[in-house]
Design a protein around this motif. Sequence first.
Motif, PDB file in Angstrom:
ATOM      1  N   UNK A  23      78.425  41.820 -65.911  1.00 31.30           N
ATOM      2  CA  UNK A  23      79.405  42.452 -66.800  1.00 31.30           C
ATOM      3  C   UNK A  23      79.176  43.953 -66.873  1.00 31.30           C
ATOM      4  N   UNK A  24      77.919  44.372 -66.915  1.00 30.79           N
ATOM      5  CA  UNK A  24      77.622  45.811 -66.933  1.00 30.79           C
ATOM      6  C   UNK A  24      78.174  46.501 -65.698  1.00 30.79           C
ATOM      7  N   UNK A  25      78.309  45.757 -64.615  1.00 34.85           N
ATOM      8  CA  UNK A  25      78.833  46.319 -63.370  1.00 34.85           C
ATOM      9  C   UNK A  25      80.337  46.090 -63.230  1.00 34.85           C
ATOM     10  N   UNK A  26      80.978  45.645 -64.304  1.00 34.17           N
ATOM     11  CA  UNK A  26      82.419  45.472 -64.295  1.00 34.17           C
ATOM     12  C   UNK A  26      82.908  44.191 -63.661  1.00 34.17           C
ATOM     13  N   UNK A  27      82.029  43.199 -63.503  1.00 35.57           N
ATOM     14  CA  UNK A  27      82.394  41.938 -62.858  1.00 35.57           C
ATOM     15  C   UNK A  27      82.668  40.876 -63.923  1.00 35.57           C
ATOM     16  N   UNK A  28      83.842  40.250 -63.910  1.00 38.55           N
ATOM     17  CA  UNK A  28      84.164  39.214 -64.903  1.00 38.55           C
ATOM     18  C   UNK A  28      83.349  37.946 -64.651  1.00 38.55           C
ATOM     19  N   UNK A  29      82.920  37.326 -65.744  1.00 34.78           N
ATOM     20  CA  UNK A  29      82.110  36.111 -65.639  1.00 34.78           C
ATOM     21  C   UNK A  29      82.670  35.021 -66.542  1.00 34.78           C
ATOM     22  N   UNK A  30      82.357  33.783 -66.183  1.00 39.72           N
ATOM     23  CA  UNK A  30      82.675  32.625 -67.016  1.00 39.72           C
ATOM     24  C   UNK A  30      81.362  31.973 -67.408  1.00 39.72           C
ATOM     25  N   UNK A  31      81.078  31.930 -68.682  1.00 41.71           N
ATOM     26  CA  UNK A  31      79.836  31.351 -69.200  1.00 41.71           C
ATOM     27  C   UNK A  31      80.076  29.863 -69.425  1.00 41.71           C
ATOM     28  N   UNK A  32      79.407  29.029 -68.647  1.00 37.47           N
ATOM     29  CA  UNK A  32      79.642  27.591 -68.722  1.00 37.47           C
ATOM     30  C   UNK A  32      78.389  26.854 -69.159  1.00 37.47           C
ATOM     31  N   UNK A  33      78.598  25.782 -69.932  1.00 44.98           N
ATOM     32  CA  UNK A  33      77.498  24.933 -70.366  1.00 44.98           C
ATOM     33  C   UNK A  33      78.044  23.751 -71.141  1.00 44.98           C
ATOM     34  N   UNK A  34      77.150  22.891 -71.582  1.00 43.12           N
ATOM     35  CA  UNK A  34      77.571  21.697 -72.304  1.00 43.12           C
ATOM     36  C   UNK A  34      77.856  21.970 -73.777  1.00 43.12           C
ATOM     37  N   UNK A  35      77.416  23.126 -74.278  1.00 47.86           N
ATOM     38  CA  UNK A  35      77.703  23.507 -75.662  1.00 47.86           C
ATOM     39  C   UNK A  35      78.799  24.571 -75.667  1.00 47.86           C
ATOM     40  N   UNK A  36      79.999  24.170 -76.084  1.00 47.18           N
ATOM     41  CA  UNK A  36      81.087  25.138 -76.159  1.00 47.18           C
ATOM     42  C   UNK A  36      80.806  26.240 -77.147  1.00 47.18           C
ATOM     43  N   UNK A  37      80.124  25.897 -78.249  1.00 46.84           N
ATOM     44  CA  UNK A  37      79.809  26.888 -79.279  1.00 46.84           C
ATOM     45  C   UNK A  37      78.866  27.961 -78.739  1.00 46.84           C
ATOM     46  N   UNK A  38      77.809  27.525 -78.051  1.00 49.95           N
ATOM     47  CA  UNK A  38      76.854  28.499 -77.513  1.00 49.95           C
ATOM     48  C   UNK A  38      77.488  29.343 -76.412  1.00 49.95           C
ATOM     49  N   UNK A  39      78.292  28.713 -75.543  1.00 55.88           N
ATOM     50  CA  UNK A  39      78.940  29.447 -74.461  1.00 55.88           C
ATOM     51  C   UNK A  39      79.886  30.495 -75.011  1.00 55.88           C
ATOM     52  N   UNK A  40      80.700  30.120 -76.008  1.00 58.54           N
ATOM     53  CA  UNK A  40      81.667  31.054 -76.585  1.00 58.54           C
ATOM     54  C   UNK A  40      80.972  32.191 -77.323  1.00 58.54           C
ATOM     55  N   UNK A  41      79.914  31.863 -78.069  1.00 53.69           N
ATOM     56  CA  UNK A  41      79.190  32.888 -78.820  1.00 53.69           C
ATOM     57  C   UNK A  41      78.564  33.914 -77.886  1.00 53.69           C
ATOM     58  N   UNK A  43      79.534  34.599 -74.770  1.00 56.39           N
ATOM     59  CA  UNK A  43      80.622  35.335 -74.118  1.00 56.39           C
ATOM     60  C   UNK A  43      81.140  36.448 -75.028  1.00 56.39           C
ATOM     61  N   UNK A  44      81.261  36.160 -76.312  1.00 56.84           N
ATOM     62  CA  UNK A  44      81.735  37.185 -77.265  1.00 56.84           C
ATOM     63  C   UNK A  44      80.736  38.321 -77.422  1.00 56.84           C
ATOM     64  N   UNK A  45      79.462  38.027 -77.198  1.00 57.67           N
ATOM     65  CA  UNK A  45      78.433  39.056 -77.389  1.00 57.67           C
ATOM     66  C   UNK A  45      78.392  40.070 -76.250  1.00 57.67           C
ATOM     67  N   UNK A  46      79.017  39.722 -75.127  1.00 60.61           N
ATOM     68  CA  UNK A  46      79.003  40.630 -73.979  1.00 60.61           C
ATOM     69  C   UNK A  46      80.103  41.679 -74.122  1.00 60.61           C
ATOM     70  N   UNK A  47      79.836  42.912 -73.698  1.00 58.57           N
ATOM     71  CA  UNK A  47      80.822  43.987 -73.871  1.00 58.57           C
ATOM     72  C   UNK A  47      81.951  43.925 -72.847  1.00 58.57           C
ATOM     73  N   UNK A  48      82.935  44.762 -73.056  1.00 56.11           N
ATOM     74  CA  UNK A  48      84.014  45.035 -72.088  1.00 56.11           C
ATOM     75  C   UNK A  48      85.069  43.945 -71.984  1.00 56.11           C
ATOM     76  N   UNK A  49      84.923  42.840 -72.745  1.00 58.40           N
ATOM     77  CA  UNK A  49      85.915  41.788 -72.659  1.00 58.40           C
ATOM     78  C   UNK A  49      85.994  41.121 -71.303  1.00 58.40           C
ATOM     79  N   UNK A  50      84.904  41.155 -70.545  1.00 56.02           N
ATOM     80  CA  UNK A  50      84.899  40.609 -69.192  1.00 56.02           C
ATOM     81  C   UNK A  50      84.327  39.199 -69.123  1.00 56.02           C
ATOM     82  N   UNK A  51      83.974  38.643 -70.273  1.00 54.13           N
ATOM     83  CA  UNK A  51      83.358  37.310 -70.269  1.00 54.13           C
ATOM     84  C   UNK A  51      84.229  36.311 -71.007  1.00 54.13           C
ATOM     85  N   UNK A  52      84.364  35.130 -70.439  1.00 50.44           N
ATOM     86  CA  UNK A  52      85.005  34.010 -71.113  1.00 50.44           C
ATOM     87  C   UNK A  52      84.070  32.817 -71.028  1.00 50.44           C
TER      88      UNK A  52
END
Length: 330
Positions: A23-41, A43-52
């Motif tokens: 994300x720091x390098x401007x690359x969009x990422x998808x944070x995946x795991x078995x806990x939707x709550x942890x993945x979403x939290x 993703x929100x903590x990363x800057x630039x709006x590049x994470x889902x």
Amino acid sequence: MQQRVLILGGYGNFGKRIAAALVRDGIPVIIAGRSGEKAAAFARSLPSGLAESACFDVRLELKANLAALKPLLVINTCGPFQNSDYSVAEACIDAGIHYSDLADGRDFVGGITALDARAKAANVSIVSGASTVPALSSAVIEQFRSEFSRIERLTFGISPGQKAERGLATTQGIMSYVGKKLKPFPGTRAKVYGWQDIYRQTYPELGKRWMANCDIPDLDILPEQYGITSIRFSAGLELGFLHLGLWGLSWLVRWGMPLNLQKMARPLLRISNLFDVFGSADGGMHVVMEGKDAAGKSHRRSWFIIAREGSGPHIPTTPAIVLAKKLLRG
């Protein structure tokens, strides 16, 4: 739509570091795991709006999510890989998606070549072991191999700081072979056992650390690649009493006591964390190459990396990050 990187285990010990770096390098990422709550939290903590985020079980729902998310690359951090199959990599091939992982399982990494023909037919890259071993270890050899006409002996190892963050999967991977007989490798005697043959390694700035046998892909890959006739890899804990305690457990396993240390990894990790106050967040890695130079004379090259203030866990993530950036840049 920008090309995205899907990180399996994206909020875990290594996944979160890979995601933050991309994300720091401007690359969009998808944070995946078995806990939707942890993945979403996360993703929100990363800057630039590049994470889902995405929530699914890799074992049951991967193919459907690959089809829906359409990433360019999947980075698999869901260890331990010691007893894993290639279903994730195979699903990526079928979907026409590049794949890499941070595996350190000896058979898993060594056997990934079974997928080579399928990967080439699908025009995708399948990379296993994009981590400290064998990626960084072999990079060190590549850096210095021109000094040698022949590499005869390779002695290398890792000693993390006690306070550096340790993941459960990594602990489970090590526990899977503690006290168990390892497959032979060049330069070894008839029988070698996990977490035995202890010795003291001196690191610049850190001092001496206990080391013990570990089972990693390099034991097979590097001798074949570089003609090394004797190889030894070890790992060590910063606190001597914890290292020697695990060494003691290795003897109980070796003597046949019915201990399943892999299943005990979680409580053992919790116990280890209780002693963080006595350790540091400083770790190191050493690589010592010995052999002959161009004139046939004995030659030795020692290389160290010292990771201060808890930065050690960033090192295993670097090869996967580098590969991701190269793939995304064509």
